[in-house]
Design a protein around this motif. Sequence first.
Motif, PDB file in Angstrom:
ATOM      1  N   SER A 105       7.206 -19.963 -43.551  1.00  0.00           N
ATOM      2  CA  SER A 105       7.264 -21.428 -43.628  1.00  0.00           C
ATOM      3  C   SER A 105       5.943 -22.010 -44.129  1.00  0.00           C
ATOM      4  O   SER A 105       5.936 -22.921 -44.957  1.00  0.00           O
ATOM      5  CB  SER A 105       7.586 -22.020 -42.254  1.00  0.00           C
ATOM      6  OG  SER A 105       8.841 -21.572 -41.812  1.00  0.00           O
ATOM      7  N   LEU A 126       9.086 -11.521 -31.257  1.00  0.00           N
ATOM      8  CA  LEU A 126       7.775 -12.124 -31.521  1.00  0.00           C
ATOM      9  C   LEU A 126       7.367 -11.883 -32.976  1.00  0.00           C
ATOM     10  O   LEU A 126       6.912 -12.807 -33.669  1.00  0.00           O
ATOM     11  CB  LEU A 126       6.746 -11.539 -30.560  1.00  0.00           C
ATOM     12  CG  LEU A 126       5.321 -12.057 -30.692  1.00  0.00           C
ATOM     13  CD1 LEU A 126       5.244 -13.550 -30.399  1.00  0.00           C
ATOM     14  CD2 LEU A 126       4.390 -11.289 -29.751  1.00  0.00           C
ATOM     15  N   ALA A 127       7.546 -10.648 -33.424  1.00  0.00           N
ATOM     16  CA  ALA A 127       7.187 -10.318 -34.804  1.00  0.00           C
ATOM     17  C   ALA A 127       8.050 -11.114 -35.789  1.00  0.00           C
ATOM     18  O   ALA A 127       7.541 -11.662 -36.774  1.00  0.00           O
ATOM     19  CB  ALA A 127       7.353  -8.811 -35.040  1.00  0.00           C
ATOM     20  N   PRO A 148      10.357  -7.945 -25.988  1.00  0.00           N
ATOM     21  CA  PRO A 148      10.429  -9.092 -26.900  1.00  0.00           C
ATOM     22  C   PRO A 148       9.503  -8.974 -28.113  1.00  0.00           C
ATOM     23  O   PRO A 148       9.305  -9.936 -28.819  1.00  0.00           O
ATOM     24  CB  PRO A 148       9.988 -10.256 -26.014  1.00  0.00           C
ATOM     25  CG  PRO A 148       9.006  -9.656 -25.066  1.00  0.00           C
ATOM     26  CD  PRO A 148       9.426  -8.220 -24.853  1.00  0.00           C
ATOM     27  N   LEU A 149       8.965  -7.740 -28.357  1.00  0.00           N
ATOM     28  CA  LEU A 149       8.049  -7.580 -29.478  1.00  0.00           C
ATOM     29  C   LEU A 149       8.756  -7.840 -30.816  1.00  0.00           C
ATOM     30  O   LEU A 149       8.186  -8.473 -31.712  1.00  0.00           O
ATOM     31  CB  LEU A 149       7.456  -6.168 -29.459  1.00  0.00           C
ATOM     32  CG  LEU A 149       6.161  -6.004 -30.252  1.00  0.00           C
ATOM     33  CD1 LEU A 149       5.042  -6.815 -29.624  1.00  0.00           C
ATOM     34  CD2 LEU A 149       5.758  -4.529 -30.344  1.00  0.00           C
ATOM     35  N   ALA A 173      16.627 -19.822 -38.327  1.00  0.00           N
ATOM     36  CA  ALA A 173      16.914 -19.077 -37.091  1.00  0.00           C
ATOM     37  C   ALA A 173      17.726 -17.826 -37.410  1.00  0.00           C
ATOM     38  O   ALA A 173      17.529 -16.766 -36.804  1.00  0.00           O
ATOM     39  CB  ALA A 173      17.668 -19.963 -36.104  1.00  0.00           C
ATOM     40  N   ALA A 190       7.220 -17.887 -39.276  1.00  0.00           N
ATOM     41  CA  ALA A 190       6.171 -18.923 -39.277  1.00  0.00           C
ATOM     42  C   ALA A 190       5.277 -18.764 -40.509  1.00  0.00           C
ATOM     43  O   ALA A 190       4.920 -19.749 -41.171  1.00  0.00           O
ATOM     44  CB  ALA A 190       5.343 -18.841 -37.991  1.00  0.00           C
ATOM     45  N   HIS A 221       9.752 -14.023 -35.293  1.00  0.00           N
ATOM     46  CA  HIS A 221       9.408 -15.450 -35.244  1.00  0.00           C
ATOM     47  C   HIS A 221       8.086 -15.721 -35.970  1.00  0.00           C
ATOM     48  O   HIS A 221       7.963 -16.698 -36.704  1.00  0.00           O
ATOM     49  CB  HIS A 221       9.258 -15.909 -33.790  1.00  0.00           C
ATOM     50  CG  HIS A 221      10.503 -16.503 -33.221  1.00  0.00           C
ATOM     51  ND1 HIS A 221      11.316 -15.844 -32.338  1.00  0.00           N
ATOM     52  CD2 HIS A 221      11.079 -17.713 -33.406  1.00  0.00           C
ATOM     53  CE1 HIS A 221      12.341 -16.625 -32.012  1.00  0.00           C
ATOM     54  NE2 HIS A 221      12.226 -17.764 -32.641  1.00  0.00           N
ATOM     55  N   SER A 222       7.119 -14.860 -35.748  1.00  0.00           N
ATOM     56  CA  SER A 222       5.802 -15.094 -36.347  1.00  0.00           C
ATOM     57  C   SER A 222       5.843 -14.871 -37.852  1.00  0.00           C
ATOM     58  O   SER A 222       5.180 -15.595 -38.608  1.00  0.00           O
ATOM     59  CB  SER A 222       4.755 -14.180 -35.703  1.00  0.00           C
ATOM     60  OG  SER A 222       4.761 -14.369 -34.299  1.00  0.00           O
TER      61      SER A 222
END
Lengths: 187, 187
Positions: free
Chosen positions: B157, B147-148, B143-144, B125, B154, B150-151
């Motif tokens: 990970s 979003l970028a 929130p772009l 986080a 992902a 977090h993705s």
Amino acid sequence: MSRWQPDARGRMLDAALELFAEQGYDRTTAGDIATRAGVTERTFFRHFADKREVLFAGPVLLDEVVVETVGAVDPEAAPWPVAIAAVREAAARLGAARTPAQAAQRARIVAQTPALQERELLKMASMTSAIAAALVGRGVAEPLANLAAHSAVAVFSAAFARWASGEEDRPFEQCVDEAASALRELT
Amino acid sequence: MSRWQPDARGRMLDAALELFAEQGYDRTTAGDIATRAGVTERTFFRHFADKREVLFAGPVLLDEVVVETVGAVDPEAAPWPVAIAAVREAAARLGAARTPAQAAQRARIVAQTPALQERELLKMASMTSAIAAALVGRGVAEPLANLAAHSAVAVFSAAFARWASGEEDRPFEQCVDEAASALRELT
């Protein structure tokens, strides 16, 4: 408020959010929440293990919603639409149970308290794992299932921020559709 | 092992991973790690606050790496390539400091202990927030940016899972490129 009024659980959820915002999370007790909701402490503890769980137990069981949704989608559907359908349904349920203002209030309380932040991360990680496991159950291979699940939860989080901001009057699930489009354009 | 041998920190990292795997995380003390690494307990505590931090403090400071990388990318670059460049560089640094087998061993230890899982979620986080903040600093709107970020995490990970599996002999950063392609195809 009479204790015979319906939906004691809903009243406790509302009372907790109000009290956490008014007097702070640390200074609010389970007894305070029960009193404000017009129920006994015993009723409070029948519903929630402690005051923290009021913020996390209700109003929507996200893990169950995503697993059910993944199970109900057309077996031929590709992994990404399935993962997005799961978080879209979670958003629709949450959006039906909470106003953007309530959701934003909860998010502010969580952001102020490290122990709540950790619990929130666990909740999101749990939803991610639930989606990934349900995708694997549909025959999606790892690490694709995990990638789809993580990215769908990224979409959910971005959609949440947009929806809870209250800047535009759109349902949460529509914010999910928009965030999913934004990610497609982004990548 | 002589305490004058170079890279005491690296030896402690290795010793901790070995001992956690051999005798379990709970049963291993800071003193055990120091002894195995051939250093004094005092040296251990000069480097790490406690045995948990051996798993999280080293060998790469991910937050710093992603912020530096975002700052160094061409100012005209779009948000997604910037976010991916950040996690790609984090992967390259981690891949240079650890073998896939060591990374997999660490991941297994973390997965076995709830307190370590929470700490790992906080670490991810924190990297996500660092990327999002650095993107906002480049003028990317919310929130772009979120979003970028977090993705991209992902993607990191999923790439980690592939790399640490050791099934294919590819550098971690190449696994990031592949996971980024997989996400593009997915969406």
